[in-house]
Design a protein around this motif. Structure first.
Motif, PDB file in Angstrom:
ATOM      1  N   UNK A  55      -8.790   0.084  -2.836  1.00 36.86           N
ATOM      2  CA  UNK A  55      -7.516  -0.207  -3.499  1.00 36.86           C
ATOM      3  C   UNK A  55      -6.389  -0.319  -2.483  1.00 36.86           C
ATOM      4  N   UNK A  56      -6.392   0.559  -1.488  1.00 33.25           N
ATOM      5  CA  UNK A  56      -5.370   0.512  -0.428  1.00 33.25           C
ATOM      6  C   UNK A  56      -5.468  -0.801   0.342  1.00 33.25           C
ATOM      7  N   UNK A  57      -6.685  -1.229   0.632  1.00 35.37           N
ATOM      8  CA  UNK A  57      -6.876  -2.487   1.361  1.00 35.37           C
ATOM      9  C   UNK A  57      -6.384  -3.676   0.547  1.00 35.37           C
ATOM     10  N   UNK A  58      -6.685  -3.668  -0.765  1.00 32.25           N
ATOM     11  CA  UNK A  58      -6.245  -4.773  -1.631  1.00 32.25           C
ATOM     12  C   UNK A  58      -4.726  -4.893  -1.673  1.00 32.25           C
ATOM     13  N   UNK A  59      -4.031  -3.790  -1.480  1.00 33.95           N
ATOM     14  CA  UNK A  59      -2.569  -3.788  -1.507  1.00 33.95           C
ATOM     15  C   UNK A  59      -1.958  -4.057  -0.139  1.00 33.95           C
ATOM     16  N   UNK A  60      -2.785  -4.213   0.876  1.00 36.01           N
ATOM     17  CA  UNK A  60      -2.264  -4.435   2.222  1.00 36.01           C
ATOM     18  C   UNK A  60      -2.022  -5.921   2.461  1.00 36.01           C
ATOM     19  N   UNK A  61      -1.072  -6.277   3.326  1.00 32.64           N
ATOM     20  CA  UNK A  61      -0.709  -7.681   3.547  1.00 32.64           C
ATOM     21  C   UNK A  61      -1.884  -8.575   3.958  1.00 32.64           C
ATOM     22  N   UNK A  66      -1.083  -6.015 -18.414  1.00 34.10           N
ATOM     23  CA  UNK A  66      -1.533  -5.073 -19.440  1.00 34.10           C
ATOM     24  C   UNK A  66      -2.137  -3.810 -18.822  1.00 34.10           C
ATOM     25  N   UNK A  67      -2.607  -3.942 -17.577  1.00 32.41           N
ATOM     26  CA  UNK A  67      -3.154  -2.786 -16.846  1.00 32.41           C
ATOM     27  C   UNK A  67      -2.086  -2.158 -15.943  1.00 32.41           C
ATOM     28  N   UNK A  68      -0.833  -2.578 -16.140  1.00 32.69           N
ATOM     29  CA  UNK A  68       0.306  -2.077 -15.349  1.00 32.69           C
ATOM     30  C   UNK A  68       0.191  -2.423 -13.862  1.00 32.69           C
ATOM     31  N   UNK A  69      -0.441  -3.555 -13.576  1.00 33.00           N
ATOM     32  CA  UNK A  69      -0.541  -4.046 -12.198  1.00 33.00           C
ATOM     33  C   UNK A  69       0.363  -5.277 -12.099  1.00 33.00           C
ATOM     34  N   UNK A  70       1.416  -5.154 -11.316  1.00 35.65           N
ATOM     35  CA  UNK A  70       2.413  -6.220 -11.206  1.00 35.65           C
ATOM     36  C   UNK A  70       2.008  -7.182 -10.088  1.00 35.65           C
ATOM     37  N   UNK A  71       2.005  -8.469 -10.414  1.00 39.86           N
ATOM     38  CA  UNK A  71       1.576  -9.485  -9.447  1.00 39.86           C
ATOM     39  C   UNK A  71       2.583 -10.626  -9.370  1.00 39.86           C
ATOM     40  N   UNK A  72       2.448 -11.438  -8.337  1.00 41.04           N
ATOM     41  CA  UNK A  72       3.237 -12.662  -8.168  1.00 41.04           C
ATOM     42  C   UNK A  72       2.292 -13.847  -8.078  1.00 41.04           C
ATOM     43  N   UNK A  73       2.785 -15.013  -8.456  1.00 38.55           N
ATOM     44  CA  UNK A  73       2.061 -16.262  -8.213  1.00 38.55           C
ATOM     45  C   UNK A  73       2.886 -17.040  -7.202  1.00 38.55           C
ATOM     46  N   UNK A 116       0.804  -1.230   0.000  1.00 32.60           N
ATOM     47  CA  UNK A 116       0.000   0.000   0.000  1.00 32.60           C
ATOM     48  C   UNK A 116       0.833   1.274   0.000  1.00 32.60           C
ATOM     49  N   UNK A 117       2.143   1.155   0.257  1.00 29.26           N
ATOM     50  CA  UNK A 117       3.000   2.344   0.232  1.00 29.26           C
ATOM     51  C   UNK A 117       3.327   2.789  -1.195  1.00 29.26           C
ATOM     52  N   UNK A 118       3.095   1.897  -2.167  1.00 31.76           N
ATOM     53  CA  UNK A 118       3.336   2.236  -3.574  1.00 31.76           C
ATOM     54  C   UNK A 118       2.074   2.922  -4.116  1.00 31.76           C
ATOM     55  N   UNK A 119       2.045   4.239  -3.999  1.00 31.69           N
ATOM     56  CA  UNK A 119       0.842   5.008  -4.344  1.00 31.69           C
ATOM     57  C   UNK A 119       0.458   4.869  -5.814  1.00 31.69           C
ATOM     58  N   UNK A 120       1.453   4.825  -6.705  1.00 28.68           N
ATOM     59  CA  UNK A 120       1.166   4.703  -8.137  1.00 28.68           C
ATOM     60  C   UNK A 120       0.468   3.369  -8.416  1.00 28.68           C
ATOM     61  N   UNK A 121       0.973   2.290  -7.804  1.00 31.67           N
ATOM     62  CA  UNK A 121       0.371   0.975  -7.992  1.00 31.67           C
ATOM     63  C   UNK A 121      -1.042   0.931  -7.438  1.00 31.67           C
ATOM     64  N   UNK A 122      -1.258   1.568  -6.300  1.00 29.02           N
ATOM     65  CA  UNK A 122      -2.594   1.600  -5.695  1.00 29.02           C
ATOM     66  C   UNK A 122      -3.567   2.346  -6.598  1.00 29.02           C
ATOM     67  N   UNK A 123      -3.122   3.427  -7.196  1.00 30.02           N
ATOM     68  CA  UNK A 123      -3.969   4.185  -8.126  1.00 30.02           C
ATOM     69  C   UNK A 123      -4.312   3.332  -9.343  1.00 30.02           C
ATOM     70  N   UNK A 124      -3.356   2.555  -9.798  1.00 33.76           N
ATOM     71  CA  UNK A 124      -3.621   1.666 -10.947  1.00 33.76           C
ATOM     72  C   UNK A 124      -4.680   0.626 -10.597  1.00 33.76           C
ATOM     73  N   UNK A 125      -4.654   0.109  -9.369  1.00 28.83           N
ATOM     74  CA  UNK A 125      -5.704  -0.823  -8.922  1.00 28.83           C
ATOM     75  C   UNK A 125      -7.062  -0.127  -8.993  1.00 28.83           C
ATOM     76  N   UNK A 126      -7.128   1.068  -8.445  1.00 28.17           N
ATOM     77  CA  UNK A 126      -8.398   1.803  -8.424  1.00 28.17           C
ATOM     78  C   UNK A 126      -8.925   2.022  -9.842  1.00 28.17           C
ATOM     79  N   UNK A 127      -8.033   2.390 -10.757  1.00 27.26           N
ATOM     80  CA  UNK A 127      -8.450   2.659 -12.133  1.00 27.26           C
ATOM     81  C   UNK A 127      -8.885   1.389 -12.860  1.00 27.26           C
TER      82      UNK A 127
END
Length: 198
Positions: free
Chosen positions: A130-136, A158-165, A110-121
């Motif tokens: 979006x902040x909650x989704x990025x929290x542990x 493609x939406x610039x949201x970086x994830x891990x599996x 959640x400290x990555x504000x740009x990534x959180x904004x991308x989630x919201x968009x």
């Protein structure tokens, strides 16, 4: 190791059933090949009327192929709605997971504000969601076959949201996803379920 000829004979016997039955029908092998890892014979059969004589009205549908374990001789049937390679990949991934669950998680917090904004968009949710989704405590987004999660990961990239599996012992809070999810709108709907749960 079971030979190709033996595997084909086993599948033909299984497909044709009891020769004395009134419903007995002769079958023929369309193809037989060894899987990429050399652990299964992939045998495709259909009615002899279709395979040998080309009578399309006798073509049976519903089965893609039969997999014959080259060591045990155990036969598994792959339905026509699934490619054999996908079926095998899912089997290998389950074996590799050894009882754990594949889970797709954000590769940021959640400290990555740009990534959180991308989630919201991308998800059309509020900034707070979006902040909650990025929290542990809410990082467990999706669970399912590794192959399907890899597809979802590509869509999110493609939406610039970086994830891990990752592999996790418990994926209870993640939303299940399977091969029926095949485009962004369906994926977004599954992710909306996760948003509503935060």
């Amino acid at each position: 190791m079971i030979s190709s000829e033996t595997a084909q004979a086993m599948v033909l016997r299984r497909s044709e059933g009891d020769p004395s039955s009134s419903r007995h029908e002769k079958f023929a092998v369309q193809s037989c090949q060894l899987s990429r890892q050399g652990d299964y014979w992939i045998v495709c059969v259909n009615t002899a009327a279709y395979v040998v004589h080309g009578r399309a009205e006798h073509c049976l549908v519903g089965v893609n192929a039969h997999l014959v374990d080259v060591i045990s001789g155990q036969i598994e049937t792959v339905a026509s709605c699934r490619p054999v390679e996908d079926y095998l990949q899912d089997k290998y991934d389950v074996r590799r997971a050894a009882g754990m669950h594949y889970m797709l998680t954000p590769a940021f917090d959640r400290t990555d504000k740009v990534a959180v904004i991308r989630i919201r968009q991308a998800f059309g949710c509020s900034m707070q969601e979006a902040m909650k989704l990025a929290s542990p405590e809410h990082h467990c987004w999706l669970t399912g076959p590794r192959r399907v999660l890899q597809w979802a990961q590509g869509e999110l990239t493609l939406k610039n949201i970086v994830t891990d599996i990752v592999l996790a012992p418990d994926a209870a809070h993640a939303v299940d996803i399977d091969g029926s999810i095949w485009h962004w709108d369906l994926l977004k709907a599954r992710l909306a379920l996760r948003i509503r749960a935060v």
